[in-house]
Design an enzyme around this catalytic site. Structure first.
Site, PDB file in Angstrom:
ATOM      1  N   HIS A 210       0.794  -1.169   0.046  1.00 44.92           N
ATOM      2  CA  HIS A 210       0.107  -0.021  -0.168  1.00 44.92           C
ATOM      3  C   HIS A 210       0.631   1.205   0.114  1.00 44.92           C
ATOM      4  O   HIS A 210       0.285   2.428  -0.191  1.00 44.92           O
ATOM      5  CB  HIS A 210      -0.956  -0.002   1.522  1.00 44.92           C
ATOM      6  CG  HIS A 210      -0.296   0.273   2.484  1.00 44.92           C
ATOM      7  ND1 HIS A 210       0.515  -0.853   3.075  1.00 44.92           N
ATOM      8  CD2 HIS A 210       0.092   1.043   3.125  1.00 44.92           C
ATOM      9  CE1 HIS A 210       0.755  -0.327   4.274  1.00 44.92           C
ATOM     10  NE2 HIS A 210       0.738   1.006   4.172  1.00 44.92           N
TER      11      HIS A 210
HETATM   12  C1  UD1 Z   1      -1.692   4.923   6.604  1.00 42.91           C
HETATM   13  C2  UD1 Z   1      -0.334   5.289   7.311  1.00 42.91           C
HETATM   14  C3  UD1 Z   1       0.770   3.981   7.127  1.00 42.91           C
HETATM   15  C4  UD1 Z   1       0.231   2.835   7.452  1.00 42.91           C
HETATM   16  C5  UD1 Z   1      -1.265   2.467   6.787  1.00 42.91           C
HETATM   17  C6  UD1 Z   1      -1.743   1.233   7.002  1.00 42.91           C
HETATM   18  C7  UD1 Z   1       0.171   7.593   7.506  1.00 42.91           C
HETATM   19  C8  UD1 Z   1       1.149   8.796   6.980  1.00 42.91           C
HETATM   20  N1  UD1 Z   1       0.317   6.493   6.824  1.00 42.91           N
HETATM   21  O1  UD1 Z   1      -1.306   4.951   5.503  1.00 42.91           O
HETATM   22  O2  UD1 Z   1       1.828   4.449   7.934  1.00 42.91           O
HETATM   23  O3  UD1 Z   1       0.907   1.692   6.985  1.00 42.91           O
HETATM   24  O4  UD1 Z   1      -2.164   3.650   7.136  1.00 42.91           O
HETATM   25  O5  UD1 Z   1      -2.939   1.015   6.305  1.00 42.91           O
HETATM   26  O6  UD1 Z   1      -0.486   7.999   8.463  1.00 42.91           O
HETATM   27  N2  UD1 Z   1      -8.903   4.691   2.843  1.00 42.91           N
HETATM   28  C9  UD1 Z   1     -10.066   4.172   2.847  1.00 42.91           C
HETATM   29  N3  UD1 Z   1     -10.731   3.722   3.716  1.00 42.91           N
HETATM   30  C10 UD1 Z   1     -10.062   3.860   4.862  1.00 42.91           C
HETATM   31  C11 UD1 Z   1      -8.736   4.465   5.038  1.00 42.91           C
HETATM   32  C12 UD1 Z   1      -8.362   5.029   3.935  1.00 42.91           C
HETATM   33  O7  UD1 Z   1     -10.734   4.086   1.525  1.00 42.91           O
HETATM   34  O8  UD1 Z   1     -10.799   3.510   5.859  1.00 42.91           O
HETATM   35  C13 UD1 Z   1      -8.428   5.236   1.235  1.00 42.91           C
HETATM   36  C14 UD1 Z   1      -8.487   6.624   1.004  1.00 42.91           C
HETATM   37  O9  UD1 Z   1      -8.826   6.808  -0.362  1.00 42.91           O
HETATM   38  C15 UD1 Z   1      -7.273   7.427   1.558  1.00 42.91           C
HETATM   39  C16 UD1 Z   1      -6.264   6.129   1.199  1.00 42.91           C
HETATM   40  O10 UD1 Z   1      -6.877   5.030   1.475  1.00 42.91           O
HETATM   41  O11 UD1 Z   1      -6.892   8.789   0.666  1.00 42.91           O
HETATM   42  C17 UD1 Z   1      -4.748   6.242   1.990  1.00 42.91           C
HETATM   43  O12 UD1 Z   1      -5.324   6.440   3.251  1.00 42.91           O
HETATM   44  P1  UD1 Z   1      -4.496   7.085   4.346  1.00 42.91           P
HETATM   45  O13 UD1 Z   1      -4.955   7.084   5.843  1.00 42.91           O
HETATM   46  O14 UD1 Z   1      -4.225   8.483   3.814  1.00 42.91           O
HETATM   47  O15 UD1 Z   1      -2.948   6.538   4.262  1.00 42.91           O
HETATM   48  P2  UD1 Z   1      -2.627   4.896   4.422  1.00 42.91           P
HETATM   49  O16 UD1 Z   1      -1.867   4.765   2.902  1.00 42.91           O
HETATM   50  O17 UD1 Z   1      -3.686   3.990   4.733  1.00 42.91           O
END
Ligand code: UD1
Length: 366
Positions: A210
C-alpha cells in the site's frame, strides 16, 4: 477532596494502531490508578480498516471519535489537530499515549504538547533514515516532543540517544504487537480462513502492498503486477488489497488482469484474526508494511519487504526479513521456496508481556 483518578488518552487512528493500543487498553482497564480513554481520530474509517479490528481485539466503541477521515497529509494532520485540541481544551487528560508513526500520532503529539500535556510514545525510536516517507517525519517529530519513549528494541534506544533524547526518558518495553498475537493466539489458531480460498497450509504466499512509492505511479505498480503474476506461476498468492491500492489498480486498469489470474486471489482487507491466521500458515509473505515485518519474524515466516530500507532493522539482523527490489520479487520467492532464507530468533522482550511493562512505566510518572 480525594485526588481524582488520572485520565489517560490512548490515541488510535489507522489499521496498524489498533493492535498496539488494544493490549495496553486492556492492561490499563484492569488497574485502579488510572482511567484509560480510547480516542479514535477516524484516519481509517472503512469497516474492514477499523471497526473489524476493534471487534477482533476486544476494544469497545471509542470513548471519543474525531471522525477526521482522509485527505492530503496537511489536511489530515490539521484536521486531527483542530478536533483533538477541542477535546483537550474541554477536558484535558493527565497523559496522552500515542502509538506508531501515522499522521494522527504526529497530530495528537503536537496538539497535546502545545497545551503542555505530557505525551508518551509507544514504538519510539524506529528510524528508516528515509525522510521521503511520511512516517519517518512523524516518528522524528513525535519522539523529539515526547516526554516518555517506550522502545521495542536496542537499535531504537540508540537512535534516540544519538538524537539527544535524555536516557531517563527512554524505557525499553519490547514489541506490544506480540501481546495482541498472544492475546488472540487461540482464536488465530482455530481460524480456518485459508479454507475460504481452498488453500492448504504452507502452499501459498500472502501479499500486502500500500505504500505510495509502490502503488501510486503506474510504472512502479506495473512492475509489481508483473512480478506477482510471475510468482503465482510457482505458488498460490493471496492478496488482501488496501483501499489505496485497489483504487490505483482500478485506475491503471490492472485489476481485471490480476483478478483473472487463476492462482492469484484478490480479497478485501481482512480483520486481524483471519489475516494473522493466513500469515501463520503461509510459506512466505511479500509486503511493504511495517508491522508485518515484525509479525513474520515472531512467527518465523520468511518475509520479503518491497522497500529500499526499513525502520525495523532487527527483523533483518535477528529475524526472517529481507529487503527486495520490486523487479526482483519473483527471484526472491524462488530462493525462499528452495529453502534459501534465514531462520529467525525472536528479539528480546517480544514476549507478549509488553503491555504490563508499559503500564508499570506509566504508573511511575502519573
Ligand atoms: C496509513 C499510514 C501508514 C500505514 C497505513 C496502514 C500515514 C502517513 N500512513 O497509510 O503508515 O502503514 O495507514 O494502512 O499515516 N482509505 C479508505 N478507507 C479507509 C482508509 C483509507 O478508503 O478506511 C483510502 C482513502 O482513499 C485514503 C487512502 O486510502 O486517501 C490512504 O489512506 P491514509 O490514511 O491517508 O493512508 P494509508 O495509505 O492508509
Amino acid at each position: 477532596m480525594p485526588k481524582e483518578i488520572p485520565v489517560i488518552h490512548l490515541i488510535a487512528a489507522a489499521r496498524p494502531n489498533f493492535m498496539k493500543v488494544a493490549p495496553l487498553y486492556h492492561a490499563l482497564k484492569r488497574e485502579e490508578w488510572c482511567t484509560p480513554v480510547l480516542v479514535h481520530t477516524g484516519q481509517h474509517y472503512d469497516d474492514n480498516m477499523s471497526a473489524t479490528f476493534l471487534r477482533d481485539l476486544g476494544l469497545p466503541d471509542p470513548d471519543i471519535h474525531l471522525n477526521v477521515g482522509s485527505g492530503s497529509h496537511a489536511e489530515q494532520t490539521a484536521g486531527v489537530m483542530l478536533a483533538y485540541e477541542k477535546v483537550c481544551l474541554e477536558k484535558p487528560p493527565d497523559w496522552v499515549v500515542v502509538v506508531g508513526d501515522v499522521n494522527s500520532t504526529l497530530a495528537c503529539t503536537i496538539t497535546a504538547k502545545k497545551l503542555h500535556l505530557p505525551v508518551a510514545h509507544l514504538e519510539a525510536g524506529l528510524r528508516s533514515r528515509d525522510r521521503s516517507m511520511p512516517e519517518e517525519i512523524n516518528r522524528i517529530v513525535t519522539d523529539a516532543l515526547s516526554d516518555l519513549l517506550w522502545t521495542p528494541s536496542p537499535d531504537a534506544d540508540e537512535n534516540l540517544v544519538k538524537e539527544g533524547v535524555s536516557e531517563e526518558k527512554i524505557v525499553r518495553v519490547g514489541n506490544i504487537m506480540m501481546d495482541s498475537y498472544e492475546m488472540l493466539r487461540e482464536k488465530i489458531e482455530a481460524e480456518q480462513t485459508l479454507k475460504t480460498f481452498n488453500l492448504d497450509p504452507q502452499t501459498y504466499a500472502v501479499v500486502t502492498l500500500h505504500r505510495n512509492f509502490n502503488v501510486d505511479e503506474q510504472e512502479n505498480l506495473s512492475v509489481l503486477v508483473g512480478q506477482l503474476l510471475a510468482v503465482s506461476e510457482s505458488i498460490a498468492v493471496l492478496f488482501p488489497v488496501h483501499p489505496r491500492t485497489r483504487d490505483r489498480l482500478e485506475k491503471y486498469e490492472f485489476w481485471e488482469k490480476i483478478n483473472s489470474a487463476t492462482n492469484l486471489h484478490l480479497t478485501e482487507p481482512l480483520g486481524y484474526v483471519p489475516f494473522m491466521s493466513l500469515v501463520r500458515q503461509s510459506s512466505l509473505v511479500i509486503t511493504d508494511s511495517g508491522g508485518i515485518q515484525e509479525e513474520t519474524t515472531y512467527l518465523d515466516i520468511p518475509c520479503l519487504t518491497v522497500r529500499n530500507n526499513t525502520e525495523r532493522p532487527i527483523t533483518i539482523s535477528k529475524g526472517t526479513n529481507r529487503l527486495v527490489q520490486p523487479d526482483a520479487i519473483a527471484q526472491a520467492v524462488s530462493d525462499v521456496l528452495q529453502g534459501n532464507w534465514q531462520r529467525g530468533v525472536r528479539p528480546e522482550l517480544w514476549d507478549g508481556r509488553t503491555a504490563d511493562r508499559v503500564a508499570s512505566s506509566l504508573r511511575e510518572v502519573v
